[in-house]
Write an enzyme that holds these catalytic residues in place. Structure first.
Site, PDB file in Angstrom:
ATOM      1  N   HIS A 166       0.914  -1.181  -0.029  1.00 56.06           N
ATOM      2  CA  HIS A 166       0.120   0.119  -0.135  1.00 56.06           C
ATOM      3  C   HIS A 166       0.952   1.329   0.054  1.00 56.06           C
ATOM      4  O   HIS A 166       2.140   1.095   0.364  1.00 56.06           O
ATOM      5  CB  HIS A 166      -1.061  -0.053   0.986  1.00 56.06           C
ATOM      6  CG  HIS A 166      -0.412   0.343   2.581  1.00 56.06           C
ATOM      7  ND1 HIS A 166      -1.204   0.523   3.732  1.00 56.06           N
ATOM      8  CD2 HIS A 166       0.846   0.242   2.959  1.00 56.06           C
ATOM      9  CE1 HIS A 166      -0.475   0.948   4.790  1.00 56.06           C
ATOM     10  NE2 HIS A 166       0.752   0.554   4.123  1.00 56.06           N
ATOM     11  N   CYS A 185       5.879   6.321   4.532  1.00 55.73           N
ATOM     12  CA  CYS A 185       4.507   5.516   4.007  1.00 55.73           C
ATOM     13  C   CYS A 185       4.321   6.345   2.879  1.00 55.73           C
ATOM     14  O   CYS A 185       3.303   5.628   2.235  1.00 55.73           O
ATOM     15  CB  CYS A 185       3.483   5.360   5.090  1.00 55.73           C
ATOM     16  SG  CYS A 185       3.814   4.644   6.709  1.00 55.73           S
ATOM     17  N   HIS A 191       5.277   0.266  -0.358  1.00 54.40           N
ATOM     18  CA  HIS A 191       5.832  -0.792   0.451  1.00 54.40           C
ATOM     19  C   HIS A 191       4.695  -2.141   0.943  1.00 54.40           C
ATOM     20  O   HIS A 191       3.609  -1.631   0.788  1.00 54.40           O
ATOM     21  CB  HIS A 191       6.436  -0.256   1.797  1.00 54.40           C
ATOM     22  CG  HIS A 191       5.277   0.318   2.657  1.00 54.40           C
ATOM     23  ND1 HIS A 191       4.682   1.566   2.462  1.00 54.40           N
ATOM     24  CD2 HIS A 191       4.813  -0.056   3.835  1.00 54.40           C
ATOM     25  CE1 HIS A 191       3.899   1.743   3.390  1.00 54.40           C
ATOM     26  NE2 HIS A 191       3.831   0.846   4.205  1.00 54.40           N
ATOM     27  N   HIS A 193       3.436  -5.318   3.858  1.00 55.52           N
ATOM     28  CA  HIS A 193       3.226  -5.504   5.096  1.00 55.52           C
ATOM     29  C   HIS A 193       2.711  -7.196   4.979  1.00 55.52           C
ATOM     30  O   HIS A 193       1.972  -7.324   4.286  1.00 55.52           O
ATOM     31  CB  HIS A 193       2.111  -4.785   5.925  1.00 55.52           C
ATOM     32  CG  HIS A 193       2.681  -3.322   6.249  1.00 55.52           C
ATOM     33  ND1 HIS A 193       3.529  -3.040   7.030  1.00 55.52           N
ATOM     34  CD2 HIS A 193       2.073  -2.184   5.790  1.00 55.52           C
ATOM     35  CE1 HIS A 193       3.853  -1.745   7.087  1.00 55.52           C
ATOM     36  NE2 HIS A 193       2.653  -1.142   6.133  1.00 55.52           N
ATOM     37  N   ASP A 231      -4.998 -10.658  -0.629  1.00 53.99           N
ATOM     38  CA  ASP A 231      -3.797 -11.225  -0.385  1.00 53.99           C
ATOM     39  C   ASP A 231      -3.073 -11.066  -1.808  1.00 53.99           C
ATOM     40  O   ASP A 231      -3.489 -11.076  -2.943  1.00 53.99           O
ATOM     41  CB  ASP A 231      -3.849 -12.905  -0.182  1.00 53.99           C
ATOM     42  CG  ASP A 231      -2.312 -13.197   0.306  1.00 53.99           C
ATOM     43  OD1 ASP A 231      -1.855 -12.583   0.886  1.00 53.99           O
ATOM     44  OD2 ASP A 231      -2.224 -14.571  -0.081  1.00 53.99           O
ATOM     45  N   HIS A 232      -1.608 -10.653  -1.712  1.00 52.33           N
ATOM     46  CA  HIS A 232      -0.724 -10.230  -2.726  1.00 52.33           C
ATOM     47  C   HIS A 232      -1.403  -9.483  -3.682  1.00 52.33           C
ATOM     48  O   HIS A 232      -1.558  -9.585  -4.947  1.00 52.33           O
ATOM     49  CB  HIS A 232      -0.437 -11.674  -3.490  1.00 52.33           C
ATOM     50  CG  HIS A 232       0.560 -12.610  -2.692  1.00 52.33           C
ATOM     51  ND1 HIS A 232       0.132 -13.141  -1.551  1.00 52.33           N
ATOM     52  CD2 HIS A 232       1.810 -12.672  -2.729  1.00 52.33           C
ATOM     53  CE1 HIS A 232       1.315 -13.827  -1.001  1.00 52.33           C
ATOM     54  NE2 HIS A 232       2.190 -13.409  -1.990  1.00 52.33           N
ATOM     55  N   GLU A 278      -0.433  -4.435  11.740  1.00 55.15           N
ATOM     56  CA  GLU A 278       0.209  -4.195  10.378  1.00 55.15           C
ATOM     57  C   GLU A 278       1.921  -4.732  10.433  1.00 55.15           C
ATOM     58  O   GLU A 278       2.414  -5.401   9.360  1.00 55.15           O
ATOM     59  CB  GLU A 278       0.195  -2.795  10.143  1.00 55.15           C
ATOM     60  CG  GLU A 278       0.296  -2.265   8.623  1.00 55.15           C
ATOM     61  CD  GLU A 278       0.047  -0.717   8.349  1.00 55.15           C
ATOM     62  OE1 GLU A 278      -0.739  -0.537   7.647  1.00 55.15           O
ATOM     63  OE2 GLU A 278       0.696  -0.031   9.276  1.00 55.15           O
TER      64      GLU A 278
HETATM   65 ZN   LIG Z   1       2.551   0.534   5.568  1.00 52.01          ZN
END
Ligand SMILES: [Zn+2]
Ligand SMILES: [Zn+2]
Length: 306
Positions: A166, A185, A191, A193, A231-232, A278
């Protein structure tokens, strides 16, 4: 030193909540004699397979009271002994269906030893000995029940995870302004998580099945509505909701709650809470019930060790 200040020094009379952890290993089987073999398999899946299967249970006992003159709510040796005598000595290395009469399903009052039913029966057995405020029972690190002493009312939590990328940035702001607001961020390429999601539902324990809702149905909802679509992915680009809404941990938790609330109602429970972690350093929690019922005591947020 006056007697008053002596008492104050030891906190005498002031209230405190203490927790004690205990572990036991037991087996169980979900099987009702009034169901056919096919019905048992359809309702309980692999849990219906004979002769059963086992778990390493972890029990967190939460107790409250005023401090005594020794600075304790209760003497921990007595707490340990009560838990050992009333629970772990009776359940450890046992088949739960046979260990306690409450789980004798050949009697009409018997119910299956699910996590939530077991938490409730442990409560009834410990309550005469300890000033309980809450019990948490982990069947494993991804499934646990909370029982707070409210008749048949119990909480069940399933933990799952997804990996996603995100970027935190508002469209109307410049890159410089976004970096000022969201720090690293807001970096242009995003990036990722490994998100942990805890979905907590509240419901009434069924007197026969011992369940607040169909656990496999709940797991399917979480898989189909959250894990599979999230996911992914790059949340900003792949999940339409986050094209407009900045996917902070708080907003992701709220969106997960919005997606799950109605479908969980349809399987007979209420969505109580979403906790989205996160990283080891930050998490967001959203309470989904209106009016909001009492939040589970924070003293229970002991992380499982296994
Ligand atoms: Zn983040
Ligand atoms: Zn099991």
């Amino acid at each position: 030193m006056t007697e008053t200040s002596f008492k104050e020094q030891h906190g005498q009379g002031r209230t405190c909540v203490i927790t004690r952890r205990a572990c036991f290993s037991s087996s169980h089987r979900y099987w009702l004699p009034e169901f056919s073999a096919d019905n048992n398999a359809a309702c309980f899946g692999a849990c219906a397979i004979a002769p059963g299967h086992g778990h390493n249970y972890e029990l967190i006992v939460s107790m409250a009271g005023g401090l005594d003159s020794d600075g304790m709510v209760l003497n921990l040796s007595n707490v340990k002994n009560s838990i050992r005598n009333e629970v772990t000595d009776q359940l450890d290395y046992r088949f739960l269906n046979d260990a306690w009469p409450e789980f004798d399903i050949n009697k009409s009052a018997g119910c299956l030893p699910t996590t939530e039913a077991l938490a409730r029966i442990i409560w009834t057995r410990l309550m005469p000995h300890l000033p309980l405020v809450a019990l948490r029972l982990y069947e494993h690190p991804r499934l646990w029940a909370d029982y707070l002493g409210n008749a048949m009312d119990a909480y069940l939590t399933v933990r799952t995870h997804f990996a996603a990328a995100h970027r935190l940035a508002k469209e109307e702001l410049s890159q410089k302004e976004n970096e000022k607001l969201y720090g690293k961020c807001a970096r242009p390429n995003g990036h990722g998580h490994n998100y942990l999601v805890d979905v907590t539902v509240r419901g009434s324990i069924d007197k026969r099945t011992g369940m607040v809702c169909d656990l496999s149905a709940l797991q399917c909802l979480v898989d189909d509505l959250i894990v599979e679509p999230f996911d992914h992915t790059n949340l900003n680009k792949d999940i339409p909701y986050f094209a407009q809404c900045v996917p902070t941990a708080e907003n992701i938790a709220l969106h997960i709650a919005d997606r799950l609330k109605k479908p969980i109602k349809a399987i007979g429970a209420s969505l109580h809470k979403i906790r989205l972690q996160e990283s080891p350093n930050n998490a967001a929690e959203v309470y989904a019930e209106t009016p909001q019922v009492d939040a589970i005591s924070a003293t229970l947020e002991t992380m499982p060790t296994n």
